[in-house]
Design an enzyme around this catalytic site. Structure first.
Site, PDB file in Angstrom:
ATOM      1  N   ASP A  12       0.480  -1.080  -0.018  1.00 18.31           N
ATOM      2  CA  ASP A  12      -0.184  -0.406   0.504  1.00 18.31           C
ATOM      3  C   ASP A  12       0.730   1.579   0.119  1.00 18.31           C
ATOM      4  OD1 ASP A  12      -2.451   1.140  -0.324  1.00 18.31           O
ATOM      5  OD2 ASP A  12      -2.693   1.069   2.040  1.00 18.31           O
TER       6      ASP A  12
ATOM      7  N   ASN B 170     -10.448  -3.148  -6.876  1.00 21.09           N
ATOM      8  CA  ASN B 170     -10.126  -2.164  -7.365  1.00 21.09           C
ATOM      9  C   ASN B 170     -10.287  -2.398  -8.701  1.00 21.09           C
ATOM     10  OD1 ASN B 170      -6.430  -3.157  -5.846  1.00 21.09           O
ATOM     11  ND2 ASN B 170      -7.969  -2.367  -5.918  1.00 21.09           N
TER      12      ASN B 170
HETATM   13  C1  FPP Z   1      -1.664   0.266  -3.081  1.00 14.81           C
HETATM   14  O1  FPP Z   1      -1.564   1.169  -3.282  1.00 14.81           O
HETATM   15  C2  FPP Z   1      -1.413  -0.405  -4.309  1.00 14.81           C
HETATM   16  C3  FPP Z   1      -2.264  -1.718  -5.409  1.00 14.81           C
HETATM   17  C4  FPP Z   1      -3.778  -0.660  -5.741  1.00 14.81           C
HETATM   18  C5  FPP Z   1      -1.818  -2.086  -6.706  1.00 14.81           C
HETATM   19  C6  FPP Z   1       0.006  -2.692  -5.956  1.00 14.81           C
HETATM   20  C7  FPP Z   1       0.576  -2.821  -7.321  1.00 14.81           C
HETATM   21  C8  FPP Z   1       1.798  -2.081  -7.592  1.00 14.81           C
HETATM   22  C9  FPP Z   1       2.950  -2.325  -6.950  1.00 14.81           C
HETATM   23  C10 FPP Z   1       2.068  -3.785  -9.218  1.00 14.81           C
HETATM   24  C11 FPP Z   1       2.542  -4.982  -8.934  1.00 14.81           C
HETATM   25  C12 FPP Z   1       3.012  -5.520 -10.038  1.00 14.81           C
HETATM   26  C13 FPP Z   1       3.489  -6.909 -10.224  1.00 14.81           C
HETATM   27  C14 FPP Z   1       4.199  -7.243 -11.487  1.00 14.81           C
HETATM   28  C15 FPP Z   1       2.716  -7.781  -9.430  1.00 14.81           C
HETATM   29  P1  FPP Z   1      -2.556   2.380  -3.548  1.00 14.81           P
HETATM   30  O2  FPP Z   1      -3.175   3.004  -4.583  1.00 14.81           O
HETATM   31  O3  FPP Z   1      -3.709   2.076  -2.922  1.00 14.81           O
HETATM   32  O4  FPP Z   1      -1.555   3.704  -2.592  1.00 14.81           O
HETATM   33  P2  FPP Z   1      -2.240   5.094  -1.703  1.00 14.81           P
HETATM   34  O5  FPP Z   1      -3.305   4.451  -0.259  1.00 14.81           O
HETATM   35  O6  FPP Z   1      -1.142   5.611  -1.392  1.00 14.81           O
HETATM   36  O7  FPP Z   1      -3.662   5.273  -2.647  1.00 14.81           O
END
Ligand code: FPP
Length: 238
Positions: free
Chosen positions: A16, A64
């Site tokens: 996250d 998501n």
């Molecule tokens: C949460 O951060 C993260 C995600 C919803 C996506 C995670 C995916 C990746 C890191 C890419 C995956 C890639 C591979 C190769 C497996 P957020 O967007 O909710 O962050 P925030 O809480 O700061 O808004």
């Protein structure tokens, strides 16, 4: 002081903080995900070198889909690229890949790339790398129970024969030991429908580091915390 460090066999990570990491730098959220994807590759290598046998990451949840279209597309494209480019690396590092989650809702080409990658790495004997895509733990449990219900209807099992092991084995993680350490980055302290059944006995570790800043040092800190709790609660150090 015990100087023996026990390595968790299976580490699961809720990655996250990508969006906030990007915002802080005046970048679009998608830049946070792109950096996050680079960190995934690095941490997989680090985990492997540290002796962790399984790593599971939460890349895309069933919730998501409700994000803006452009962000969903960008995340799917990152995963698409990863599936296409990682085979050479996996072969070199002996990584075995499994995608968990309901793959049927993913674009056809992504489903094909996933199937190819899973097939081509299935015989590797190094670290097991599970990527959760369109994953929700409750959805996974429902699918497991449905599979068992079908076996009941076929007369293969009696309802009263259904036990915890059967549900476990029919989850997407069937055959993989349950995580002993669950890490969530980004400062929130929630499980967010990730591996609910499998983490029944896992140590939980929350840190403020945003995922794109997460490094081997942070992973080592989490393992240290895991070790100190094992000592505190009288777990055996093997
Ligand atoms: C949460 O951060 C993260 C995600 C919803 C996506 C995670 C995916 C990746 C890191 C890419 C995956 C890639 C591979 C190769 C497996 P957020 O967007 O909710 O962050 P925030 O809480 O700061 O808004």
């Amino acid at each position: 002081m015990d100087n023996e460090r026990r390595m968790p066999v299976h580490v699961a990570i809720i990655m996250d903080g990508n969006g906030r990491w990007a915002k802080k730098r005046g970048l679009p959220r998608t830049a946070g995900h792109a950096q996050g994807a680079r960190v995934v590759e690095q941490i997989l290598e680090d985990a492997d070198h540290m002796g962790i046998r399984y790593l599971t990451v939460y890349a895309f949840s069933t919730e998501n889909w409700s994000r803006p279209d452009s962000e969903v597309r960008s995340l799917m494209n990152l995963l698409r690229t990863y599936m296409k480019t990682s085979l050479a690396k996996c072969a070199k590092n002996n990584v075995r890949i499994r995608v968990i989650g309901d793959k049927s809702r993913l674009d056809e080409d992504l489903q094909v790339s996933i199937a190819n990658l899973e097939r081509d790495t299935a015989h590797n004997t190094g670290i097991g790398f599970q990527i959760a895509i369109n994953y929700g733990s409750r959805d996974e449990i429902v699918r497991s129970v449905r599979a068992l219900a079908k076996n009941v209807r076929k007369g293969l099992i009696e309802p009263d024969e259904i036990n915890e092991n059967m549900i476990t084995n029919n989850l997407d993680t069937g055959g993989i030991p349950e995580p002993d350490l669950l890490i969530r980055t980004g400062g929130e302290q929630r499980i967010s429908n990730f591996l609910l059944w499998q983490t029944a006995y896992a140590e939980l570790y929350f840190c403020d580091t945003a995922w794109p800043d997460f490094s081997k040092k942070d992973l080592e800190k989490a393992v240290e915390a895991f070790n100190s709790r094992e000592r505190r609660y009288g777990g055996l150090i093997s």
